[in-house]
Design an enzyme around this catalytic site. Structure first.
Site, PDB file in Angstrom:
ATOM      1  N   ILE A  72       0.896  -1.167   0.000  1.00  8.02           N
ATOM      2  CA  ILE A  72       0.000   0.000   0.000  1.00  8.02           C
ATOM      3  C   ILE A  72       0.924   1.204   0.000  1.00  8.02           C
ATOM      4  O   ILE A  72       1.839   1.290   0.824  1.00  8.02           O
ATOM      5  CB  ILE A  72      -0.904   0.066   1.249  1.00  8.02           C
ATOM      6  CG1 ILE A  72      -1.800  -1.170   1.339  1.00  8.02           C
ATOM      7  CG2 ILE A  72      -1.740   1.345   1.236  1.00  8.02           C
ATOM      8  CD1 ILE A  72      -2.599  -1.255   2.625  1.00  8.02           C
ATOM      9  N   ALA A  73       0.689   2.119  -0.912  1.00  5.39           N
ATOM     10  CA  ALA A  73       1.513   3.331  -0.956  1.00  5.39           C
ATOM     11  C   ALA A  73       0.676   4.506  -1.434  1.00  5.39           C
ATOM     12  O   ALA A  73      -0.147   4.370  -2.339  1.00  5.39           O
ATOM     13  CB  ALA A  73       2.709   3.141  -1.880  1.00  5.39           C
ATOM     14  N   GLU A  97       2.615  -7.983   6.443  1.00  4.14           N
ATOM     15  CA  GLU A  97       3.806  -7.669   7.228  1.00  4.14           C
ATOM     16  C   GLU A  97       3.937  -6.156   7.286  1.00  4.14           C
ATOM     17  O   GLU A  97       3.605  -5.466   6.329  1.00  4.14           O
ATOM     18  CB  GLU A  97       5.084  -8.225   6.589  1.00  4.14           C
ATOM     19  CG  GLU A  97       5.239  -9.715   6.685  1.00  4.14           C
ATOM     20  CD  GLU A  97       4.765 -10.439   5.432  1.00  4.14           C
ATOM     21  OE1 GLU A  97       4.689 -11.669   5.470  1.00  4.14           O
ATOM     22  OE2 GLU A  97       4.440  -9.778   4.429  1.00  4.14           O
ATOM     23  N   TYR A 114      -3.759  -0.604  11.087  1.00  3.65           N
ATOM     24  CA  TYR A 114      -4.124  -2.020  11.045  1.00  3.65           C
ATOM     25  C   TYR A 114      -4.847  -2.431  12.325  1.00  3.65           C
ATOM     26  O   TYR A 114      -5.822  -3.188  12.288  1.00  3.65           O
ATOM     27  CB  TYR A 114      -2.894  -2.886  10.802  1.00  3.65           C
ATOM     28  CG  TYR A 114      -2.136  -2.509   9.540  1.00  3.65           C
ATOM     29  CD1 TYR A 114      -2.797  -2.005   8.411  1.00  3.65           C
ATOM     30  CD2 TYR A 114      -0.756  -2.630   9.477  1.00  3.65           C
ATOM     31  CE1 TYR A 114      -2.103  -1.646   7.275  1.00  3.65           C
ATOM     32  CE2 TYR A 114      -0.055  -2.275   8.330  1.00  3.65           C
ATOM     33  CZ  TYR A 114      -0.732  -1.776   7.236  1.00  3.65           C
ATOM     34  OH  TYR A 114      -0.045  -1.423   6.109  1.00  3.65           O
TER      35      TYR A 114
END
Length: 177
Positions: free
Chosen positions: A78-79, A112, A124
């Protein structure tokens, strides 16, 4: 089918034509960027890979990807462009992956995260992920450990939680746009 994000945002499948922009965002967002050839492979040859881009007024501002491995979704990346961070766009991309889990269907989602990446861990945890392990020296660029996080079960109660989060996020994005 989930509702689209509020204007001026849209989500669509990543295309090969996006790779130059994706590469720029990736280089700016991560200490060790992903090679373009890897993204090209993911889009062209990896049937487990699913990637989307977040577009704001026809400009790609972020992207996210996951692998569907059996009945598990593994978030691979994700960026968000650094100039666009802090607006909830990473959350939008992440939430979209979680909702896509119900389309496949998957029974759990894993990822991760760098031990030092406290903002990502906080996001998260907001979505009920818990640390279930660690991968020592996982990140080759720094030797930093990764925390392995997961959420399960992906049941109806969790889906309702996601819909409520989506509604709140969409309202926030709409008022800030």
């Amino acid at each position: 089918m989930q509702p689209p994000p509020p204007a001026p945002f849209s989500l669509r499948n990543m295309q090969l034509a996006d790779l130059k922009t994706i590469g720029t965002i990736d280089r700016l967002a991560y200490p060790t960027p992903t090679r373009e050839s890897l993204f090209r492979h993911e889009l062209s040859d990896n049937k487990m890979a699913h990637y989307q881009v977040l577009v704001e007024q026809r400009i790609v501002v972020g992207f996210a990807g996951f692998w569907l491995i059996g009945d598990e979704i593994h978030v691979s990346t994700i960026a968000v462009h650094p100039e666009q961070q802090g607006r909830g766009l990473g959350e939008l991309l992440f939430l979209n992956i979680l909702l896509q889990a119900y389309d496949h269907p998957a029974c759990l989602v894993t990822l991760e995260v760098r031990r030092s990446n406290l903002p990502a861990q906080k996001l998260y945890e907001k979505y009920q992920f818990v640390v279930v392990g660690e991968r020592r020296g996982y990140y080759r660029d720094t030797g930093e450990d990764a925390l392995l996080m997961t959420v399960t079960p992906l049941d109806g109660r969790y889906h309702q939680f996601l819909i409520a989060q989506q509604t709140a996020l969409y309202e926030r994005l709409q008022t800030e746009a």
